[in-house]
Write a protein that holds these residues in place. Structure first.
Motif: not given
Length: 214
Positions: A5-9, A21-25, A90-94, A136-137
């Motif tokens: 799911v990619r919300a509108s900017g 959105f970049v994630v380190f694992e 709270e952080i990522v999506e906004p 779903g993000l």
């Protein structure tokens, strides 16, 4: 199957702009926290982590990593998902919706590797739990810093937290789980975590330049 799911900017000049959105694992002691922070600083991105990226998450992190606390395996998975739900809301999506790039130290992949594989709860139920938590993000890019278990053991501190203190067999399952996840998802890239900080950073920079044009 998890649907992204990619919300509108925000709209500027008729074009919708949204951050990446970049994630380190990777396993504990693999150097991902250092590399995530370094990339965020270079990019001017929002730097965050799981668990603990929010005030609620910080309280959950202290509980989850406390070596003196006995937590059932399913409870652990639920608490990780609770942290993730708050983190995304709270952080990522906004930040993404406002056009900012976000670099996170851990996200859904950690639950799939640690609880799905390490705790042997199964990938499908843990994935479903995380999909519910994140609406779903999914990340645009996941960088898996892979290190040999021997390297991980050397890099880990003398005072391990509750997860770091788990058995070698547990951590071997986690690593195998990570590699399986990367093999099955084109948004994941495995990066050799061995070597100096600068050497690993150079590998990371090459990947993000190729994948995202940064």
């Amino acid at each position: 199957m998890v649907t992204a799911v990619r919300a509108s900017g925000f709209v500027e000049g008729g074009a919708v702009t949204r951050g990446h959105f970049v994630v380190f694992e990777g396993p504990d002691g693999g150097g991902k926290s250092t590399q995530a922070r370094r990339l965020a600083e270079r990019r001017g991105a929002v730097s965050t982590r799981e668990p603990g990226g929010t005030a609620l998450g910080l309280a959950l992190r202290e509980l989850l990593l406390d070596a003196d606390v006995d937590i059932a395996e399913t409870t652990e998975a639920l608490l990780m998902a609770a942290d993730r739900a708050q983190h995304v809301a709270e952080i990522v999506e906004p930040a993404l919706a406002a056009g900012s790039d976000v670099v996170s130290d851990r996200h859904t992949g950690s639950s799939l590797a640690y609880q799905g594989h390490g705790r042997e709860l199964g990938v499908e139920p843990v994935a479903a739990l995380s999909a519910f938590a994140t609406v779903g993000l999914r990340p645009d890019l996941v960088i898996l810093l892979d290190v040999d278990p021997g390297v991980r053991a050397v890099r880990s501190g003398a005072d391990p937290d509750r997860l770091e203190a788990e058995s070698r067999a547990f951590h071997e399952r986690v690593r195998a789980g990570y590699l399986a996840l990367a093999a099955g998802d084109p948004s994941w890239v495995v990066v050799d975590g061995a070597g100096s900080i600068d050497e690993v950073a150079a590998r990371v920079d090459a990947i993000v330049a190729e994948r995202l044009g940064w």
